[in-house]
Design a protein around this motif. Structure first.
Motif, PDB file in Angstrom:
ATOM      1  N   ILE A   1      84.920 -26.668   1.929  1.00  0.00           N
ATOM      2  CA  ILE A   1      85.313 -27.452   1.639  1.00  0.00           C
ATOM      3  C   ILE A   1      86.500 -28.245   2.712  1.00  0.00           C
ATOM      4  O   ILE A   1      86.079 -29.777   2.422  1.00  0.00           O
ATOM      5  N   ARG A   2      86.919 -27.860   3.757  1.00  0.00           N
ATOM      6  CA  ARG A   2      87.079 -28.405   4.707  1.00  0.00           C
ATOM      7  C   ARG A   2      87.477 -29.274   5.363  1.00  0.00           C
ATOM      8  O   ARG A   2      87.763 -29.826   6.209  1.00  0.00           O
ATOM      9  N   ALA A   3      85.354 -29.075   5.452  1.00  0.00           N
ATOM     10  CA  ALA A   3      84.257 -29.248   6.357  1.00  0.00           C
ATOM     11  C   ALA A   3      84.344 -30.975   5.923  1.00  0.00           C
ATOM     12  O   ALA A   3      83.592 -32.362   6.292  1.00  0.00           O
ATOM     13  N   ILE A   4      84.647 -31.110   4.356  1.00  0.00           N
ATOM     14  CA  ILE A   4      84.622 -32.584   3.608  1.00  0.00           C
ATOM     15  C   ILE A   4      86.200 -33.428   4.206  1.00  0.00           C
ATOM     16  O   ILE A   4      87.134 -33.239   3.619  1.00  0.00           O
ATOM     17  N   PRO A   5      85.723 -34.513   4.598  1.00  0.00           N
ATOM     18  CA  PRO A   5      86.843 -35.520   4.711  1.00  0.00           C
ATOM     19  C   PRO A   5      87.075 -36.348   4.034  1.00  0.00           C
ATOM     20  O   PRO A   5      86.409 -36.328   2.824  1.00  0.00           O
ATOM     21  N   ASN A   6      88.788 -37.011   3.472  1.00  0.00           N
ATOM     22  CA  ASN A   6      89.024 -37.538   2.589  1.00  0.00           C
ATOM     23  C   ASN A   6      87.688 -38.418   2.102  1.00  0.00           C
ATOM     24  O   ASN A   6      87.859 -39.221   3.231  1.00  0.00           O
ATOM     25  N   PRO A   7      87.482 -38.782   1.189  1.00  0.00           N
ATOM     26  CA  PRO A   7      86.642 -40.173   1.267  1.00  0.00           C
ATOM     27  C   PRO A   7      87.976 -41.873   1.179  1.00  0.00           C
ATOM     28  O   PRO A   7      88.636 -41.497   0.715  1.00  0.00           O
ATOM     29  N   ALA A   8      87.215 -42.488   1.658  1.00  0.00           N
ATOM     30  CA  ALA A   8      87.679 -43.425   2.556  1.00  0.00           C
ATOM     31  C   ALA A   8      87.752 -44.469   1.543  1.00  0.00           C
ATOM     32  O   ALA A   8      87.306 -44.263   0.061  1.00  0.00           O
ATOM     33  N   ALA A   9      88.849 -45.839   1.070  1.00  0.00           N
ATOM     34  CA  ALA A   9      89.286 -46.599  -0.282  1.00  0.00           C
ATOM     35  C   ALA A   9      88.735 -46.595   0.319  1.00  0.00           C
ATOM     36  O   ALA A   9      87.267 -47.887   0.605  1.00  0.00           O
ATOM     37  N   ASP A  10      87.989 -47.058  -1.142  1.00  0.00           N
ATOM     38  CA  ASP A  10      86.733 -48.847  -1.165  1.00  0.00           C
ATOM     39  C   ASP A  10      86.706 -50.018  -1.231  1.00  0.00           C
ATOM     40  O   ASP A  10      85.814 -50.813  -0.124  1.00  0.00           O
ATOM     41  N   ASP A  11      88.249 -49.827  -0.814  1.00  0.00           N
ATOM     42  CA  ASP A  11      88.471 -51.447  -0.194  1.00  0.00           C
ATOM     43  C   ASP A  11      88.504 -51.269   1.394  1.00  0.00           C
ATOM     44  O   ASP A  11      87.989 -51.916   2.261  1.00  0.00           O
ATOM     45  N   ALA A  12      88.517 -49.546   1.962  1.00  0.00           N
ATOM     46  CA  ALA A  12      87.988 -49.718   3.487  1.00  0.00           C
ATOM     47  C   ALA A  12      86.676 -50.114   3.907  1.00  0.00           C
ATOM     48  O   ALA A  12      85.829 -49.588   3.222  1.00  0.00           O
TER      49      ALA A  12
END
Length: 442
Positions: free
Chosen positions: A99-110
């Motif tokens: 689970i720690r290998a997964i980065p924060n999903p980028a915002a839709d607007d990014a």
RNA sequence: GGAGGUGUCGCCUAGUCCGGUCUAUGGCGCCCGCCUGCUAAGCGGGUUGAGGGCAAACCCCUCUCGCGGGUUCAAAUCCCGCCACCUCCGCCA
């Protein structure tokens, strides 16, 4: 760390987020499998453990043969419990790594894509036109020398490449910038902080700097300690393992600290001057707030960064960093890039990231809030404990700020006009060339 | 760095010597209710956090007495290591 529930409920969302960052989705499947294995292991252990406890209760009251039989029974059970427990521990480890290998999903607007796929949100001010003024601008290295402000030669002699001394007005400039930044921070309601720049592994891991930026981090030999690359690390860990009163949010801190970066992947880049150095001082804004408020707070942080650059009378633009260029913790990142005359381009001076609950989950930082409690009578609502959001933003990173000021406000004779807001803290309106050069061998 | 002491569910605290209804005691604070012109007091109840079972929950279970190991059928309690804090000594800005 992302919300495990999100992974479980909507893995396709995470797969899409990985793609947006240009990363493989295989970690998603690994994590899902690990989650299942983990839950099975937990159920196993808990079933055996409950049985063991039941039997254990009978033992003190039993007598003679009955007691002997019970002891025999629980003995074998104890071995099973032990095995199940270690199996659970192993499954938890696998799960945590996944689970720690997964980065924060980028915002839709990014914007999607990599380093070059940023979007320019705004351009403020106009780059100064030296040609029409009729003189060739000097770079900050030369200006630094003329003013007796930056001593790169002795920096290299004493500490190596990418080190420097700030001397005379150079040192004064740092103090003035820090004062100006802290004054603004105080007026905006920030608590001023002097933060440690040496931290334990937990802080580094928790902020995501041991993931892909690990090569850039200085480790202390023989000790479980790291030098921070930003006081974001210390300030995120500041409230680790705490449950904050929801009413106390947002908590805004303006932290001063030295920052250290190995710059491992940037050989040959920015080798001249103090654009890219191994050590510098920085004033960093760090905010704890609610998930609901995080996006608005991010805009406010950007606003404070712009306010500061405005005070320095610099020309800059704001970019929206593409998903692939975000740190693992960030959902969205805005960079403020100031115009550097002798480079003929905009260079990053400040940066602000919205890390939502990603760091807070890793560092176990939560808030206690009145429950939304749909359908329940108010008096039945229990307060609920939820992760908070963390955000960070640079107020001023000293060397690059000095570069922008010197180059932007220089005059034909090598003197530098001091921006109005800084005059109060610097005690003068112009930085004058020093009479004698003080270079090595001079 | 050396010696000694301390660490319990927000705060304080009982329990640790001598392992087993500890499912952790009591007080303060806080929340809900009752009572009372108001307030205070009084009375009753609630009040660590995490995880799992589930669509969810009143429900059930597991973990959590600074942290990590160990001994044991069983650990707040016994043993080992570590961490933090306090006192004294040494050193130092």
């Amino acid at each position: 760390m992302i919300d495990p529930r999100l992974l479980r409920d909507d893995p396709d969302l995470i797969r899409a987020a990985q793609a947006k960052r240009g990363l493989s989705a295989s970690v998603v499947d690994e994590a899902l499998a690990a989650d299942e294995a983990r839950r099975a292991a937990i159920a196993d252990f808990e079933r055996l453990r409950a049985e063991q406890k039941q039997l254990g209760k009978l033992i003190p009251r039993a007598q003679g043969d009955e007691k002997a039989a019970l002891l025999e029974q629980t003995k074998t059970l104890a071995a099973q419990v032990k095995a199940a427990e270690s199996a659970q521990g192993a499954a938890e480890d696998v799960w945590n790594a996944a689970i720690r290998a997964i980065p924060n999903p980028a915002a839709d607007d990014a914007p999607a894509g990599g380093e070059d796929d940023y979007v320019v949100l705004e351009t403020v001010g106009t780059p100064r036109d030296f040609a029409s003024e009729g003189f060739e601008p000097r770079d900050h290295v030369e200006l630094g020398k003329i003013l007796g402000a930056i001593d790169l030669e002795r920096g290299a002699k004493v500490s190596g490449s990418r080190f420097y001394f700030l001397t005379g007005v150079g040192a004064e400039l740092e103090f003035a910038l820090v004062n100006l930044a802290m004054e603004q921070a105080r007026e905006a309601g920030f608590t001023q902080v002097i933060a440690p720049s040496l931290v334990k592994p937990r802080a580094m891991e928790g902020t995501g700097f041991l993931d892909q930026a690990a090569d850039d981090v200085y480790r202390i030999e023989g000790e479980e300690m790291y030098l921070v690359g930003t006081s974001e690390v210390a300030m995120a860990a500041y409230h680790s393992d705490e449950i904050l009163d929801g009413a106390s949010l947002p908590r805004r801190y303006a932290a001063f600290s030295p920052c250290f970066r190995k710059e491992a992947g940037s050989h040959g880049k920015d080798t001249k001057g103090i654009i890219r150095v191994h050590w510098f001082d920085k004033v960093e804004m760090f905010v704890y707030t609610t998930l609901e408020d995080a996006e608005a707070e991010h805009e406010r942080l950007l606003g404070w960064e712009k306010e500061f650059l405005d005070k320095l009378e610099l020309a800059y633009r704001v970019i929206d960093t593409a998903a692939g260029d975000l740190g693992p913790s960030a959902k969205r990142k805005f960079d403020c890039e100031a115009w550097i005359p002798t480079q003929g381009k905009y260079r990053e001076l400040t940066s602000t990231s919205n890390c939502t609950d990603f760091q807070a989950r890793r560092l176990d930082i939560r808030g206690r809030f009145p429950s939304a409690g749909s359908g329940q009578a108010p008096e039945q609502r229990q307060p609920e404990v939820r992760p908070v959001a963390t955000l960070n933003g640079t107020l001023t990173a000293i060397p690059r700020t000095i570069v922008a000021i010197l180059e932007t406000h220089q005059q034909p004779d090598g003197s530098v006009r001091v921006p109005k807001a800084l005059q109060k803290w610097l005690g003068r309106e112009v930085l004058e060339p020093v009479a004698a050069a003080t270079g090595l061998g001079g």
